[in-house]
Design a protein around this motif. Structure first.
Motif, PDB file in Angstrom:
ATOM      1  N   MET A  92      -9.164   7.437 -15.752  1.00 11.92           N
ATOM      2  CA  MET A  92      -8.790   6.356 -14.854  1.00 11.92           C
ATOM      3  C   MET A  92     -10.009   5.488 -14.562  1.00 11.92           C
ATOM      4  N   ASP A  93     -10.618   4.992 -15.634  1.00 14.16           N
ATOM      5  CA  ASP A  93     -11.808   4.163 -15.481  1.00 14.16           C
ATOM      6  C   ASP A  93     -11.488   2.676 -15.458  1.00 14.16           C
ATOM      7  N   LEU A  94     -10.241   2.327 -15.263  1.00 14.29           N
ATOM      8  CA  LEU A  94      -9.910   0.914 -15.262  1.00 14.29           C
ATOM      9  C   LEU A  94     -10.409   0.250 -13.984  1.00 14.29           C
ATOM     10  N   ASP A  95     -10.377  -1.057 -13.991  1.00 14.24           N
ATOM     11  CA  ASP A  95     -10.788  -1.833 -12.822  1.00 14.24           C
ATOM     12  C   ASP A  95      -9.620  -1.848 -11.830  1.00 14.24           C
ATOM     13  N   PRO A  96      -9.763  -1.205 -10.676  1.00 12.81           N
ATOM     14  CA  PRO A  96      -8.649  -1.133  -9.724  1.00 12.81           C
ATOM     15  C   PRO A  96      -8.458  -2.402  -8.883  1.00 12.81           C
ATOM     16  N   ARG A  97      -9.366  -3.364  -9.002  1.00 10.66           N
ATOM     17  CA  ARG A  97      -9.253  -4.555  -8.150  1.00 10.66           C
ATOM     18  C   ARG A  97      -7.958  -5.340  -8.377  1.00 10.66           C
ATOM     19  N   PRO A  98      -7.509  -5.539  -9.636  1.00 11.07           N
ATOM     20  CA  PRO A  98      -6.220  -6.234  -9.802  1.00 11.07           C
ATOM     21  C   PRO A  98      -5.043  -5.454  -9.207  1.00 11.07           C
ATOM     22  N   LEU A  99      -5.095  -4.127  -9.299  1.00 16.25           N
ATOM     23  CA  LEU A  99      -4.038  -3.314  -8.689  1.00 16.25           C
ATOM     24  C   LEU A  99      -4.073  -3.444  -7.172  1.00 16.25           C
ATOM     25  N   TYR A 100      -5.277  -3.469  -6.618  1.00 18.17           N
ATOM     26  CA  TYR A 100      -5.399  -3.632  -5.175  1.00 18.17           C
ATOM     27  C   TYR A 100      -4.879  -4.999  -4.743  1.00 18.17           C
ATOM     28  N   ALA A 101      -5.176  -6.020  -5.521  1.00 12.99           N
ATOM     29  CA  ALA A 101      -4.663  -7.358  -5.192  1.00 12.99           C
ATOM     30  C   ALA A 101      -3.130  -7.362  -5.201  1.00 12.99           C
ATOM     31  N   ARG A 102      -2.533  -6.725  -6.203  1.00 13.17           N
ATOM     32  CA  ARG A 102      -1.067  -6.629  -6.241  1.00 13.17           C
ATOM     33  C   ARG A 102      -0.537  -5.853  -5.038  1.00 13.17           C
ATOM     34  N   ALA A 103      -1.213  -4.752  -4.704  1.00 12.59           N
ATOM     35  CA  ALA A 103      -0.769  -3.937  -3.575  1.00 12.59           C
ATOM     36  C   ALA A 103      -0.857  -4.709  -2.261  1.00 12.59           C
ATOM     37  N   THR A 104      -1.940  -5.442  -2.067  1.00 16.27           N
ATOM     38  CA  THR A 104      -2.079  -6.192  -0.819  1.00 16.27           C
ATOM     39  C   THR A 104      -1.180  -7.426  -0.807  1.00 16.27           C
ATOM     40  N   ASP A 105      -0.898  -7.999  -1.978  1.00 12.78           N
ATOM     41  CA  ASP A 105       0.090  -9.086  -2.034  1.00 12.78           C
ATOM     42  C   ASP A 105       1.446  -8.578  -1.551  1.00 12.78           C
ATOM     43  N   GLN A 106       1.778  -7.368  -1.970  1.00 14.22           N
ATOM     44  CA  GLN A 106       3.044  -6.754  -1.576  1.00 14.22           C
ATOM     45  C   GLN A 106       3.074  -6.508  -0.068  1.00 14.22           C
ATOM     46  N   VAL A 107       1.975  -5.991   0.480  1.00 16.68           N
ATOM     47  CA  VAL A 107       1.897  -5.782   1.924  1.00 16.68           C
ATOM     48  C   VAL A 107       2.027  -7.116   2.650  1.00 16.68           C
ATOM     49  N   ALA A 108       1.346  -8.144   2.151  1.00 18.81           N
ATOM     50  CA  ALA A 108       1.412  -9.460   2.797  1.00 18.81           C
ATOM     51  C   ALA A 108       2.842 -10.004   2.786  1.00 18.81           C
ATOM     52  N   ALA A 109       3.561  -9.804   1.678  1.00 22.43           N
ATOM     53  CA  ALA A 109       4.956 -10.265   1.610  1.00 22.43           C
ATOM     54  C   ALA A 109       5.811  -9.547   2.653  1.00 22.43           C
ATOM     55  N   LEU A 110       5.530  -8.281   2.873  1.00 21.03           N
ATOM     56  CA  LEU A 110       6.253  -7.545   3.916  1.00 21.03           C
ATOM     57  C   LEU A 110       5.841  -8.016   5.306  1.00 21.03           C
ATOM     58  N   MET A 111       4.539  -8.221   5.509  1.00 15.01           N
ATOM     59  CA  MET A 111       4.063  -8.705   6.807  1.00 15.01           C
ATOM     60  C   MET A 111       4.718 -10.031   7.179  1.00 15.01           C
ATOM     61  N   ALA A 112       4.933 -10.876   6.178  1.00 13.75           N
ATOM     62  CA  ALA A 112       5.542 -12.177   6.432  1.00 13.75           C
ATOM     63  C   ALA A 112       6.966 -12.033   6.974  1.00 13.75           C
ATOM     64  N   ARG A 113       7.573 -10.871   6.798  1.00 12.27           N
ATOM     65  CA  ARG A 113       8.944 -10.631   7.256  1.00 12.27           C
ATOM     66  C   ARG A 113       9.008  -9.951   8.627  1.00 12.27           C
ATOM     67  N   VAL A 114       7.853  -9.610   9.186  1.00 11.89           N
ATOM     68  CA  VAL A 114       7.842  -8.942  10.491  1.00 11.89           C
ATOM     69  C   VAL A 114       8.113  -9.961  11.593  1.00 11.89           C
ATOM     70  N   LYS A 115       9.141  -9.697  12.353  1.00 11.70           N
ATOM     71  CA  LYS A 115       9.469 -10.551  13.494  1.00 11.70           C
ATOM     72  C   LYS A 115       8.815  -9.955  14.748  1.00 11.70           C
ATOM     73  N   PRO A 116       8.382 -10.791  15.679  1.00  9.40           N
ATOM     74  CA  PRO A 116       7.702 -10.277  16.873  1.00  9.40           C
ATOM     75  C   PRO A 116       8.477  -9.174  17.593  1.00  9.40           C
ATOM     76  N   GLU A 117       9.793  -9.273  17.613  1.00 10.35           N
ATOM     77  CA  GLU A 117      10.579  -8.255  18.317  1.00 10.35           C
ATOM     78  C   GLU A 117      10.570  -6.901  17.606  1.00 10.35           C
ATOM     79  N   ALA A 118      10.094  -6.862  16.348  1.00 10.80           N
ATOM     80  CA  ALA A 118      10.028  -5.605  15.590  1.00 10.80           C
ATOM     81  C   ALA A 118       8.685  -4.896  15.737  1.00 10.80           C
ATOM     82  N   LEU A 119       7.711  -5.497  16.406  1.00  3.51           N
ATOM     83  CA  LEU A 119       6.370  -4.925  16.469  1.00  3.51           C
ATOM     84  C   LEU A 119       6.333  -3.552  17.140  1.00  3.51           C
ATOM     85  N   GLY A 120       7.249  -3.276  18.029  1.00  2.49           N
ATOM     86  CA  GLY A 120       7.292  -1.979  18.694  1.00  2.49           C
ATOM     87  C   GLY A 120       8.170  -0.957  17.989  1.00  2.49           C
ATOM     88  N   ASP A 121       8.777  -1.333  16.869  1.00  5.89           N
ATOM     89  CA  ASP A 121       9.664  -0.418  16.144  1.00  5.89           C
ATOM     90  C   ASP A 121       8.867   0.710  15.490  1.00  5.89           C
TER      91      ASP A 121
END
Length: 190
Positions: free
Chosen positions: A1-30
């Motif tokens: 597993m000597d590949l460069d993990p930075r592109p995978l991390y970018a994809r992973a954080t892009d995915q998290v960001a897409a989910l974050m964009a869907r968080v509504k303020p009323e869901a913050l305590g869920d």
């Protein structure tokens, strides 16, 4: 597993960001499937984690992951994107992939830290956030397979409990996708 993990991390954080964009303020305590975190706490942990990873890349020395408590309820995505941009700048130098970094679980090359710490963290918590939001988006199964391979390597079933912050491995349903298998491996109730 000597590949460069930075592109995978970018994809992973892009995915998290897409989910974050869907968080509504009323869901913050869920609740989330990750023990001890509601949605707000998970977002604070995610932002703090990227900030800590950027600082570790800058110094090479162990840094404490501190939850981001300086973010207004409507500013999580912006704070995450700013942290990701800083991370990208700090880790842009290819030499950092082979340079040693010191983390709580030992000293290892930057590429191993990025895979076992950063990619695994972003992918695992993407499932937590997705579950808390009712699974609004399809998740990248290739990322989950990669993270699960690292999780099995660095978080073996017998190495659970204090100080390792993961519960016992849980069973995954027959035919479960890679995210459900990863969540179960990380001790989540699936």
């Amino acid at each position: 597993m000597d590949l460069d993990p930075r592109p995978l991390y970018a994809r992973a954080t892009d995915q998290v960001a897409a989910l974050m964009a869907r968080v509504k303020p009323e869901a913050l305590g869920d609740p989330t499937p990750c023990d001890g975190f509601d949605v707000r706490g998970l977002l604070a942990h995610l932002v703090g984690g990227v900030r800590a990873a950027a600082e570790l890349g800058r110094t090479g020395a162990d840094v404490t992951l501190e939850a981001a408590e300086d973010v207004p309820d409507d500013g999580w995505l912006q704070a995450y994107d700013e942290a990701r941009a800083l991370f990208g700048e700090v880790w842009a130098d290819d030499a950092k992939l082979d340079a040693p970094v010191s983390v709580p679980w030992g000293e290892l090359p930057g590429r191993a830290y990025l895979s076992s710490g950063c990619v695994l963290e972003a992918v695992g918590h993407a499932w937590d956030l997705s579950a808390a939001l009712g699974h609004p988006l399809p998740l990248d199964q290739e990322l989950a397979e990669y993270a699960l391979e690292w999780a099995r390597r660095v978080l073996p079933a017998e190495r659970r409990g204090a100080p390792v912050p993961f519960g016992p491995v849980r069973p995954a349903p027959e035919g479960a996708d890679a995210y459900v298998r990863l969540a179960a491996w990380l001790g989540r109730e699936v």
